[in-house]
Structures are given as C-alpha cells and as structure tokens.
Scaffold this active site. Structure first.
Site, PDB file in Angstrom:
ATOM      1  CB  CYS A 110      -0.833   0.161   1.268  1.00  0.00           C
ATOM      2  SG  CYS A 110      -2.056   1.234   1.305  1.00  0.00           S
ATOM      3  CG  HIS A 153      -5.700  -2.227  -1.971  1.00  0.00           C
ATOM      4  ND1 HIS A 153      -4.792  -2.897  -1.159  1.00  0.00           N
ATOM      5  CD2 HIS A 153      -5.621  -0.946  -1.665  1.00  0.00           C
ATOM      6  CE1 HIS A 153      -3.830  -1.944  -0.514  1.00  0.00           C
ATOM      7  NE2 HIS A 153      -4.286  -0.782  -1.014  1.00  0.00           N
ATOM      8  CD  GLU A 154      -7.033   1.475  -4.607  1.00  0.00           C
ATOM      9  OE1 GLU A 154      -5.864   0.746  -4.874  1.00  0.00           O
ATOM     10  OE2 GLU A 154      -6.914   2.310  -3.753  1.00  0.00           O
ATOM     11  CG  HIS A 157      -7.113   2.670   0.910  1.00  0.00           C
ATOM     12  ND1 HIS A 157      -6.590   2.550   2.271  1.00  0.00           N
ATOM     13  CD2 HIS A 157      -6.592   2.217   0.187  1.00  0.00           C
ATOM     14  CE1 HIS A 157      -5.385   2.323   2.051  1.00  0.00           C
ATOM     15  NE2 HIS A 157      -5.328   1.935   0.609  1.00  0.00           N
TER      16      HIS A 157
HETATM   17  O1  LIG Z   1      -4.651   2.258  -2.157  1.00  0.00           O
HETATM   18  C1  LIG Z   1      -3.760   1.736  -3.234  1.00  0.00           C
HETATM   19  N1  LIG Z   1      -2.506   1.615  -2.686  1.00  0.00           N
HETATM   20  O2  LIG Z   1      -1.909   1.721  -1.640  1.00  0.00           O
HETATM   21  C2  LIG Z   1      -1.649   1.135  -3.967  1.00  0.00           C
HETATM   22  C3  LIG Z   1      -1.558  -0.182  -4.119  1.00  0.00           C
HETATM   23  C4  LIG Z   1      -2.854  -1.108  -4.424  1.00  0.00           C
HETATM   24  C5  LIG Z   1      -2.865  -2.543  -4.496  1.00  0.00           C
HETATM   25  C6  LIG Z   1      -1.614  -3.199  -4.184  1.00  0.00           C
HETATM   26  C7  LIG Z   1      -1.787  -4.650  -4.315  1.00  0.00           C
HETATM   27  C8  LIG Z   1      -3.083  -5.235  -4.456  1.00  0.00           C
HETATM   28  C9  LIG Z   1      -4.052  -4.307  -4.850  1.00  0.00           C
HETATM   29  C10 LIG Z   1      -3.903  -3.063  -4.823  1.00  0.00           C
HETATM   30 NI    NI Z   2      -3.567   1.062  -0.330  1.00  0.00          NI
END
Ligand SMILES: OCN(O)CCCc1ccccc1
Ligand code: NI
Length: 183
Positions: A110, A153-154, A157
C-alpha cells in the site's frame, strides 16, 4: 501534480475513517481531484517520471490516502490479458460478490504503508461494482481476479480498512478457504 508527500501514511486518521458519500453532480474541483489521482497513477508507472519525482508505483489510489475523506477512487492498470482498467469513480459500491475467494500469492502492499507486511490477503474472486464516473454516468463493472482485488483494496480505503487487516494474525500464510492464488 500529486507526489508521495501528498499521500498520508498509516496512523493518519483519514485512513481509519469511513469516507463520506459524494453528492452529485461532482464539482469542477472534485473532477480535477479525480483527474489528478489518475495522472498520479499513470506517472507512477512511467519509469522516467517516477524516478524524477520519486513516485512509488501504484495501480490504485483512494481519496482518503490524500487526507480527503470522500468516496473517490482511481485505478489504472492492465490485467494479465492486457485489458486496460483506467477509471476515476465516485461512490463505488460492491453490490454483489462470489463466495469463492482469491488472493495475491505475493501478498499486497500500500502506498500509505512504508513497510512490508507479509501474508495472504483474502479477497472475493468476483465482484460487481456500481459507481458513477467522472462525467456523472452510471458505471457497473463485473470484475474477476486481479482487477477484483485492486477494486476491493481501494474500496476498503473508503471504509478505513487496510490490506493487512485481512491477514490471518496467527498464520499469515494460511491458505484462505475456498480461494485461488493469483500470481
Ligand atoms: O490504495 C492504493 N494503494 O495503496 C496502492 C497499491 C494498490 C494495490 C496493491 C496490491 C494489490 C491491490 C492493490
Ligand atoms: Ni492502499
């Protein structure tokens, strides 16, 4: 332009809160924000620009990572088949998901976490996402595998959830039940 100094790190309150629904239509300022988020992702994946501005590569970004507690996300990446996913979305919502799960074999990272947190992050293998796009059009996306993981993942958040909140504390590399690994 957005650079790493604009991205808040773990411990910042914005990452722990539930972000507010955005009222439609979005303002010009909010449109600019979504565009800036997309441009950051594109820049972060451009070797020269990323090196010049010391950007960590990212495939997604959520407004709370900028200290903005609004339900905006941006994603910019290609899936394994070369299909481009490039979206700035308002109020994204997972409206349905599979029972079956998946997880990235190498774990997740992240932009708001300046350390490696190892372990499998169990995610839904398929999701349907409803949102509004930057121009105010309704969007309905059926996602599977890696694209589904990025969106989860987003959207996490927006709800104050970090990827490591899903990792099994006792055994981080316990294979999640009924889930397939994504290389
Ligand atoms: O929130 C966005 N972020 O921190 C960047 C990395 C996003 C992400 C990384 C690994 C698997 C799925 C999504
Ligand atoms: Ni992230």
């Amino acid at each position: 332009m957005i650079t790493m100094k604009d991205i808040v790190r773990e411990g910042h309150p914005s990452l722990q809160k539930v972000a507010k629904e955005v009222s439609l239509p979005i303002t010009d300022e909010e449109k600019q924000l979504l565009n800036d988020m997309l441009i950051f992702l594109q820049n972060s994946q451009d070797e020269e620009i990323a090196q010049k501005y010391k950007l960590r590569a990212g495939v997604g970004l959520a407004a709370p990572q900028l200290g903005i507690e609004k339900r905006f996300i941006a994603v910019h990446f290609e899936d394994v088949d070369g299909k481009l996913y490039s979206y700035g979305l308002v109020n994204p919502k997972i409206i349905s998901h599979s029972v079956e799960g998946c997880y990235i074999a190498g774990g997740e990272g992240c932009l708001s976490v300046d350390r490696v947190v190892e372990g499998y992050v169990p995610r839904y293998r398929r999701i349907t996402v409803k949102a509004t796009d930057i121009d105010g059009n309704p969007v309905k996306l059926r996602l599977k595998g890696y694209p589904a993981i990025v969106f989860q993942h987003e959207i996490d958040h927006l709800n104050g959830v970090m990827f490591y909140d899903h990792i099994d504390k006792e055994n981080p590399f316990k294979t999640p039940d009924n889930a397939v690994p994504i290389e």
